[in-house]
Write an enzyme that holds these catalytic residues in place. Structure first.
Site, PDB file in Angstrom:
ATOM      1  N   ARG A  66       4.821   0.583  -6.439  1.00 34.82           N
ATOM      2  CA  ARG A  66       4.823  -0.276  -5.256  1.00 34.82           C
ATOM      3  C   ARG A  66       3.901  -1.478  -5.427  1.00 34.82           C
ATOM      4  O   ARG A  66       3.983  -2.428  -4.671  1.00 34.82           O
ATOM      5  CB  ARG A  66       4.363   0.522  -4.032  1.00 34.82           C
ATOM      6  N   CYS A 104       0.832  -1.206   0.000  1.00 33.53           N
ATOM      7  CA  CYS A 104       0.000   0.000   0.000  1.00 33.53           C
ATOM      8  C   CYS A 104       0.867   1.256   0.000  1.00 33.53           C
ATOM      9  O   CYS A 104       1.986   1.247   0.506  1.00 33.53           O
ATOM     10  CB  CYS A 104      -0.858   0.052   1.250  1.00 33.53           C
ATOM     11  N   HIS A 133      21.701 -34.758  -9.380  1.00 36.77           N
ATOM     12  CA  HIS A 133      20.979 -35.300  -8.225  1.00 36.77           C
ATOM     13  C   HIS A 133      19.472 -35.118  -8.356  1.00 36.77           C
ATOM     14  O   HIS A 133      18.764 -35.155  -7.359  1.00 36.77           O
ATOM     15  CB  HIS A 133      21.516 -34.658  -6.942  1.00 36.77           C
ATOM     16  N   GLU A 152      10.208 -12.884 -12.018  1.00 36.74           N
ATOM     17  CA  GLU A 152       9.310 -11.832 -11.522  1.00 36.74           C
ATOM     18  C   GLU A 152       8.764 -10.923 -12.613  1.00 36.74           C
ATOM     19  O   GLU A 152       7.651 -10.430 -12.481  1.00 36.74           O
ATOM     20  CB  GLU A 152       9.925 -11.033 -10.368  1.00 36.74           C
ATOM     21  N   GLU A 192      20.195 -14.825  -8.960  1.00 39.56           N
ATOM     22  CA  GLU A 192      19.630 -13.477  -9.116  1.00 39.56           C
ATOM     23  C   GLU A 192      19.050 -13.304 -10.524  1.00 39.56           C
ATOM     24  O   GLU A 192      17.948 -12.780 -10.689  1.00 39.56           O
ATOM     25  CB  GLU A 192      20.700 -12.418  -8.809  1.00 39.56           C
ATOM     26  N   ASN A 230      -1.493   1.938   6.162  1.00 37.51           N
ATOM     27  CA  ASN A 230      -0.588   0.902   5.630  1.00 37.51           C
ATOM     28  C   ASN A 230      -0.217  -0.003   6.788  1.00 37.51           C
ATOM     29  O   ASN A 230      -0.023   0.482   7.909  1.00 37.51           O
ATOM     30  CB  ASN A 230       0.716   1.517   5.112  1.00 37.51           C
ATOM     31  N   GLY A 231      -0.049  -1.283   6.505  1.00 36.52           N
ATOM     32  CA  GLY A 231       0.365  -2.204   7.558  1.00 36.52           C
ATOM     33  C   GLY A 231      -0.707  -3.245   7.812  1.00 36.52           C
ATOM     34  O   GLY A 231      -1.650  -3.400   7.021  1.00 36.52           O
ATOM     35  N   TRP A 283      -2.967  -2.590  -1.432  1.00 36.46           N
ATOM     36  CA  TRP A 283      -2.477  -3.905  -1.856  1.00 36.46           C
ATOM     37  C   TRP A 283      -3.103  -4.875  -0.866  1.00 36.46           C
ATOM     38  O   TRP A 283      -2.734  -4.896   0.306  1.00 36.46           O
ATOM     39  CB  TRP A 283      -0.959  -3.911  -1.768  1.00 36.46           C
ATOM     40  N   LYS A 313       7.068  -3.110  -4.371  1.00 36.50           N
ATOM     41  CA  LYS A 313       8.456  -2.658  -4.268  1.00 36.50           C
ATOM     42  C   LYS A 313       9.004  -2.865  -2.862  1.00 36.50           C
ATOM     43  O   LYS A 313      10.086  -3.397  -2.695  1.00 36.50           O
ATOM     44  CB  LYS A 313       8.556  -1.182  -4.683  1.00 36.50           C
ATOM     45  N   LYS A 339      15.078 -12.514 -11.611  1.00 39.13           N
ATOM     46  CA  LYS A 339      14.670 -11.406 -12.497  1.00 39.13           C
ATOM     47  C   LYS A 339      13.715 -11.928 -13.558  1.00 39.13           C
ATOM     48  O   LYS A 339      12.691 -11.312 -13.827  1.00 39.13           O
ATOM     49  CB  LYS A 339      15.882 -10.755 -13.201  1.00 39.13           C
TER      50      LYS A 339
HETATM   51  O1  M6R Z   1      13.903  -3.358  -0.082  1.00 46.28           O
HETATM   52  P1  M6R Z   1      14.585  -4.682   0.076  1.00 46.28           P
HETATM   53  O2  M6R Z   1      15.913  -4.720  -0.564  1.00 46.28           O
HETATM   54  O3  M6R Z   1      14.623  -5.161   1.494  1.00 46.28           O
HETATM   55  O4  M6R Z   1      13.657  -5.704  -0.714  1.00 46.28           O
HETATM   56  C1  M6R Z   1      13.902  -7.073  -0.656  1.00 46.28           C
HETATM   57  C2  M6R Z   1      13.096  -7.813  -1.698  1.00 46.28           C
HETATM   58  O5  M6R Z   1      11.729  -7.639  -1.471  1.00 46.28           O
HETATM   59  C3  M6R Z   1      13.431  -7.352  -3.120  1.00 46.28           C
HETATM   60  O6  M6R Z   1      14.784  -7.456  -3.400  1.00 46.28           O
HETATM   61  C4  M6R Z   1      12.633  -8.191  -4.151  1.00 46.28           C
HETATM   62  O7  M6R Z   1      13.086  -9.506  -4.142  1.00 46.28           O
HETATM   63  C5  M6R Z   1      12.763  -7.570  -5.542  1.00 46.28           C
HETATM   64  N1  M6R Z   1      11.482  -7.500  -6.152  1.00 46.28           N
HETATM   65  C6  M6R Z   1      13.617  -8.348  -6.444  1.00 46.28           C
HETATM   66  O8  M6R Z   1      13.742  -7.771  -7.696  1.00 46.28           O
END
Ligand code: M6R
Length: 614
Positions: free
Chosen positions: A27, A2, A511, A495, A488, A100-101, A74, A609, A492
């Site tokens: 976000r 949110c 394995h 997501e 990593e 928010n929260g 959200w 985000k 990418k």
């Molecule tokens: O703000 P942060 O670095 O703590 O966020 C951690 C993860 O939520 C963030 O890296 C998430 O995995 C990204 N969407 C990856 O691209």
């Protein structure tokens, strides 16, 4: 997650609020709404879907109010719907609230309020809040002026369990707004004759660069000319105003099609900013840190704790920190660490990596480590973010605002900063030859040029993306730090392209996973660690034999690459910093695939985000 925006001033609030909400779109959200104080009371407009839908609500342009609150939701409690979207009002329609929260005790609060005669129209935890405030408002009827409003908000907040950032307006006080937070971000932007509010600095960066940062259970009363702060017991608090170095242009697309692409291309600059002037003297400068040789020598373990991409940066950082400090270093997922009773004591240094500095699990893991006696070091990209206010020590990546949900430049800056930190620690420990450390510094200083070169080389992957974008599964392989890089790259792709992908340590292939390899499957290999390249090539041969099509990312110039379908050769570097270069083709590959599929790369489905709830 949110997003919150607020405005108190002399201009019409609604366009400002909508503009702010648009800037928070990255976000992730499912509905949006605003409330302003009009001549005839509080207005409420909200809808499901994009901010555009809100903007199209009839009458929204007629709102005249110069004070208002706004929210992108959200969904947590209750499905995405107009009823569940914020703002929420109490039964008497005197108060309007955005939140928010997560309110953990929302069920018992709701039952209690129902027993007092309150009714509910939504399934949200938030709807309790305006009604609770109203309940206390009737209790404090003998209080005079704004005190009554403030005390009611405070009493309501003391009943809440969980996390919250709250904005409240009240029709009895058309010139004021009250805000408070606990474990959820909220910043107040100060300007001439007006004040802004947001859960995230970029939303209001075009209006001001001076901010107040609220601490947990701090209350603020905003009017157009003033902000008054109070602690949990409502004692007045003097707050320092902070200036933010980011500018609004940095938070704009700046001619790029998407924020993600812009942020990928910013990595030469962002990694340069991360190093800053730290290598200018004979020894690495970290004035923010108080590490002594005695302290570092006393450490039995270092934990690097983070989530998602930041955790992957931690995996890359572990190699350099462990090798240079010679202190056993472990990497943990924050959401696991916080519940597994980790072996942490005063001989442990806990490093928390987080771009936003607001990730709920990472903050909780930090609080736990502090309780257990460890020194805590936060590495964040956002000055004054919640984690940096909890940690014993904080250092910043200085990568500039990262807007796209998929993290790119934050990752590379985190890897660079951990390299710089590892060199600094080694200098304090005096445990490595200074010439060797100086050579590592040289390589880090050369990185921005190599990043530029890598960006150019990686553009060739557009064609390969066209061959892959309709596939269902993609596999990533690597060994050692190359496995961390592959992991990593794999995240990418997942997501932003929604293609199922898995990353494996090369040796694990036999394995089990090799059972999934068949003709035409795409396998991406990362080959930068010269000690492991031959081993990884053997693993890749195994998948080629079974019909896989292969892309390799390598910095080894004299490799026999005939067997592979596509080869991206990036500039040479040592294995400590190779993640910075090797991840770039993987970022661009994921980006090109998502674009081929016509997806919204900046706002992938279901993702936010900053993950400010557990
Ligand atoms: O703000 P942060 O670095 O703590 O966020 C951690 C993860 O939520 C963030 O890296 C998430 O995995 C990204 N969407 C990856 O691209």
């Amino acid at each position: 997650m949110c997003g919150i925006v607020g405005y108190v001033g002399t201009k019409k609030a609604s366009p400002i609020l909508i503009n702010g909400l648009k800037r928070l779109e990255y976000r992730g959200y499912d509905s949006a709404g605003i409330s302003t104080i009009e001549k005839d009371g509080i207005s409420l407009m909200k809808d499901m879907g994009r901010v555009k839908n809100l903007e199209n609500i009839s009458g929204i342009n007629d709102l005249e109010g110069t004070i208002g609150i706004a929210h992108t939701r959200w969904a947590t409690h209750g499905k995405p719907s107009k009823e569940n979207s914020h703002p929420h009002m109490d039964n008497s329609k005197k108060f309007s609230v955005v939140h928010n929260g997560i309110i953990e005790n929302y069920e018992s609060l709701r039952e209690d309020l129902k027993s007092k005669g309150y009714t509910f129209y939504s399934d949200t935890d938030t709807e309790n809040i305006p009604n609770l405030i109203h309940y206390y408002y009737t209790k404090y009827e003998n209080e005079k002026g704004i005190e009554r409003f403030l005390k009611s908000v405070r009493s309501a907040c003391l009943d809440l369990k969980g996390s919250f950032a709250i904005e409240v307006i009240c029709s009895d006080f058309p010139d004021n707004m009250i805000v408070v937070r606990k474990d959820s971000p909220l910043v107040i932007g100060k300007a001439e004759g007006e004040n802004y509010l947001s859960s995230d600095i970029p939303a209001i960066l075009s209006f001001t660069r001076t901010f107040y940062l609220l601490d947990d259970y701090e209350f603020a009363i905003l009017s157009k000319d003033d902000v008054k702060f109070y602690d949990k017991d409502l004692n007045p608090v003097n707050k320092e105003v902070k200036s933010i170095e980011w500018d609004a242009v940095g938070a704009d697309k700046n001619g790029y099609e998407d924020y993600m692409l812009k942020e990928i291309y910013e990595q030469a600059t962002s990694t340069r900013e991360t190093v800053g002037t730290r290598f200018q003297g004979p020894k690495t400068a970290f004035e923010e840190l108080d590490f002594t040789k005695e302290y570092l020598s006393s450490l039995t373990r270092i934990y690097i704790v983070a989530c998602g991409t930041a955790m992957h940066a931690g995996l890359a950082g572990k190699t350099v920190i462990e090798k240079l400090s010679k202190i056993p270093t472990e990497v943990d997922v924050a959401s696991e660490f916080r519940y597994r009773d980790p072996l942490v004591d005063e001989k442990t240094l806990c490093i928390f990596l987080t771009q936003s500095g607001e990730t709920a699990d990472t903050i909780a893991a930090l609080k736990l480590s502090k309780e257990k006696g460890a020194k805590t070091l936060a590495i964040s990209n956002v000055i004054g973010s919640s984690i940096t206010r909890e940690a014993d020590l904080s250092i910043y990546t200085h990568a500039g605002p990262e807007i796209a949900v998929a993290s790119t430049k934050a990752y590379t800056s985190q890897v660079v900063l951990m390299n710089v930190l590892a060199i600094y620690m080694s200098e304090v420990l005096e445990n490595n030859d200074q010439k060797y450390l100086d050579s590592l510094k040289e390589e880090i200083l050369e990185l921005p040029e190599k990043v530029e070169e890598t960006l150019k080389i990686s553009e060739s992957l557009k064609d390969f993306a066209r061959q892959v974008y309709q596939e269902k599964d993609v596999f990533y392989l690597g060994r050692g730090v190359d496995h961390a890089i592959a992991t990593e790259g794999c995240l990418k792709l997942k997501e932003i392209s929604y293609i199922h992908s898995e990353s494996y340590a090369g040796g694990e292939l036999k394995h089990g996973t090799i059972a999934l390899i068949e003709k035409g499957i795409t396998v991406i290999g990362v080959l930068t660690d010269k000690n492991l390249v031959k081993k990884s090539i053997s693993n890749l041969q195994e998948v080629i034999t079974r019909g896989a099509k292969t892309l390799i990312i390598t910095n080894q110039k004299d490799l026999d690459t005939k067997a592979f379908d596509v080869v991206v050769t990036i500039p040479e570097s040592n294995t400590f910093i190779s993640p910075v270069l090797a991840v770039i083709p993987l970022q661009l590959f994921a980006y090109y695939v998502a674009k081929e599929k016509g997806l919204d790369v900046d706002k992938p489905r279901n993702l936010a985000k900053s993950v400010t709830v557990e």
